[in-house]
Design a protein around this motif. Structure first.
Motif, mmCIF file in Angstrom:
data_model
loop_
_atom_site.group_PDB
_atom_site.id
_atom_site.type_symbol
_atom_site.label_atom_id
_atom_site.label_comp_id
_atom_site.label_asym_id
_atom_site.label_seq_id
_atom_site.Cartn_x
_atom_site.Cartn_y
_atom_site.Cartn_z
ATOM 1 N N ALA A 112 0.796 -1.075 -0.093
ATOM 2 C CA ALA A 112 -0.242 -0.052 0.010
ATOM 3 C C ALA A 112 0.876 1.342 -0.023
ATOM 4 O O ALA A 112 0.668 2.252 -0.903
ATOM 5 C CB ALA A 112 -0.997 -0.206 1.294
ATOM 6 N N ALA A 113 1.833 1.154 0.836
ATOM 7 C CA ALA A 113 2.888 2.429 0.799
ATOM 8 C C ALA A 113 3.464 2.452 -0.508
ATOM 9 O O ALA A 113 3.634 3.728 -1.074
ATOM 10 C CB ALA A 113 4.070 2.240 1.837
ATOM 11 N N LEU A 114 3.685 1.623 -1.198
ATOM 12 C CA LEU A 114 4.332 1.751 -2.755
ATOM 13 C C LEU A 114 3.295 2.162 -3.549
ATOM 14 O O LEU A 114 3.677 2.914 -4.387
ATOM 15 C CB LEU A 114 4.887 0.263 -3.118
ATOM 16 C CG LEU A 114 5.413 0.283 -4.219
ATOM 17 C CD1 LEU A 114 6.901 0.849 -4.417
ATOM 18 C CD2 LEU A 114 5.821 -1.324 -4.613
ATOM 19 N N ALA A 115 2.190 1.640 -3.563
ATOM 20 C CA ALA A 115 1.084 2.022 -4.280
ATOM 21 C C ALA A 115 0.747 3.846 -4.147
ATOM 22 O O ALA A 115 0.670 4.595 -5.115
ATOM 23 C CB ALA A 115 -0.157 1.513 -4.219
ATOM 24 N N VAL A 116 0.829 4.238 -2.792
ATOM 25 C CA VAL A 116 0.619 5.506 -2.461
ATOM 26 C C VAL A 116 1.736 6.518 -3.090
ATOM 27 O O VAL A 116 1.291 7.382 -3.725
ATOM 28 C CB VAL A 116 0.320 5.658 -1.049
ATOM 29 C CG1 VAL A 116 0.374 7.100 -0.590
ATOM 30 C CG2 VAL A 116 -0.960 5.021 -0.688
ATOM 31 N N GLU A 117 3.052 5.870 -2.818
ATOM 32 C CA GLU A 117 4.220 6.811 -3.391
ATOM 33 C C GLU A 117 4.294 6.812 -4.722
ATOM 34 O O GLU A 117 4.480 7.743 -5.398
ATOM 35 C CB GLU A 117 5.366 6.336 -2.744
ATOM 36 C CG GLU A 117 5.715 6.578 -1.326
ATOM 37 C CD GLU A 117 5.807 8.003 -1.277
ATOM 38 O OE1 GLU A 117 6.475 8.872 -1.715
ATOM 39 O OE2 GLU A 117 4.920 8.759 -0.196
ATOM 40 N N ALA A 118 3.790 5.584 -5.460
ATOM 41 C CA ALA A 118 3.720 5.872 -6.913
ATOM 42 C C ALA A 118 2.890 6.492 -7.455
ATOM 43 O O ALA A 118 3.105 7.464 -8.433
ATOM 44 C CB ALA A 118 3.730 4.318 -7.565
ATOM 45 N N ALA A 119 1.573 6.640 -6.857
ATOM 46 C CA ALA A 119 0.479 7.368 -7.382
ATOM 47 C C ALA A 119 0.938 8.890 -7.078
ATOM 48 O O ALA A 119 0.519 9.757 -8.068
ATOM 49 C CB ALA A 119 -0.967 7.049 -6.712
ATOM 50 N N TRP A 120 1.625 9.308 -5.830
ATOM 51 C CA TRP A 120 1.968 10.521 -5.709
ATOM 52 C C TRP A 120 2.948 11.052 -6.499
ATOM 53 O O TRP A 120 2.868 12.173 -6.872
ATOM 54 C CB TRP A 120 2.244 10.551 -4.103
ATOM 55 C CG TRP A 120 2.188 11.832 -3.416
ATOM 56 C CD1 TRP A 120 3.224 13.128 -3.646
ATOM 57 C CD2 TRP A 120 1.374 12.392 -2.564
ATOM 58 N NE1 TRP A 120 3.000 13.930 -2.932
ATOM 59 C CE2 TRP A 120 1.720 13.691 -2.364
ATOM 60 C CE3 TRP A 120 0.252 11.792 -1.980
ATOM 61 C CZ2 TRP A 120 0.983 14.403 -1.323
ATOM 62 C CZ3 TRP A 120 -0.677 12.732 -1.233
ATOM 63 C CH2 TRP A 120 -0.168 13.992 -0.866
ATOM 64 N N SER A 121 3.816 10.243 -7.031
ATOM 65 C CA SER A 121 4.991 10.606 -7.702
ATOM 66 C C SER A 121 4.222 10.837 -9.194
ATOM 67 O O SER A 121 4.633 11.614 -9.867
ATOM 68 C CB SER A 121 6.003 9.717 -7.791
ATOM 69 O OG SER A 121 6.408 9.824 -6.480
ATOM 70 N N ALA A 122 3.479 9.999 -9.510
ATOM 71 C CA ALA A 122 2.936 10.222 -10.953
ATOM 72 C C ALA A 122 1.859 11.095 -11.126
ATOM 73 O O ALA A 122 1.808 11.833 -12.177
ATOM 74 C CB ALA A 122 2.563 8.776 -11.593
ATOM 75 N N GLY A 123 0.974 11.435 -10.160
ATOM 76 C CA GLY A 123 -0.050 12.297 -10.287
ATOM 77 C C GLY A 123 -0.434 13.188 -9.409
ATOM 78 O O GLY A 123 -1.453 14.048 -9.210
ATOM 79 N N GLY A 124 0.572 13.529 -8.420
ATOM 80 C CA GLY A 124 0.476 14.218 -7.323
ATOM 81 C C GLY A 124 -0.770 14.111 -6.328
ATOM 82 O O GLY A 124 -0.707 12.918 -5.970
ATOM 83 N N GLU A 125 -0.937 15.236 -5.376
ATOM 84 C CA GLU A 125 -1.605 14.688 -4.396
ATOM 85 C C GLU A 125 -3.154 14.002 -4.591
ATOM 86 O O GLU A 125 -3.727 13.373 -3.613
ATOM 87 C CB GLU A 125 -1.702 15.702 -3.146
ATOM 88 C CG GLU A 125 -2.540 17.137 -4.102
ATOM 89 C CD GLU A 125 -1.704 18.353 -4.202
ATOM 90 O OE1 GLU A 125 -2.029 19.486 -4.573
ATOM 91 O OE2 GLU A 125 -0.541 18.554 -3.849
#
Length: 133
Positions: A112-125
């Motif tokens: 879940a942490a990996l998914a949140v960080e990947a989404a945060w990096s790719a699409g922002g907040e």
């Protein structure tokens, strides 16, 4: 010296996103352990095969979980692979009764942490928050 990441609203949102995604698996595992959870049925088979990864007495699992579809197909069918056994081997060796449960919660929280960080990096907040939800 730069400000702490949590000092900004964006940093606080990122922290809340991580907490929303990573805390629930541990809450569920804790509730189940408090209720006296022990591996039975399929979970017991997974626990046994996971235990065999590091014990050195049983053969290493080379295929995934046996599936009930085997009856319909007329030959043995297995899951996609034994990766779950290898990922949960250490928690199972540390705690033979509940290692499968809290090890799975730890693995889910890491993913879940990996998914949140990947989404945060790719699409922002917005993407990071949606990934957490």
């Amino acid at each position: 010296m730069s400000a702490l990441p949590l000092a900004s609203p964006r940093g606080a949102l990122r922290l809340v996103s991580h907490l929303a995604a990573e805390v629930p698996p541990f809450v569920v595992a804790g509730i189940q352990i408090a209720k006296g959870w022990v591996p039975t049925g399929t979970a017991a088979v997974i626990a046994w095969r996971t235990w065999s990864v590091l014990n050195g007495k049983a053969p290493l699992p080379l295929v995934g979980q046996f599936t009930g579809i085997s009856r319909a197909g007329g030959r043995a069918a297995f899951g996609l692979g034994p990766l779950q056994y290898y990922l949960l081997a250490l928690p199972e060796q540390i705690d033979h009764v509940h290692g499968l449960l809290w090890g799975s919660a730890l693995l889910v929280a890491c993913l879940a942490a990996l998914a949140v960080e990947a989404a945060w990096s790719a699409g922002g907040e917005i993407a990071g928050t949606l990934a957490a939800l």
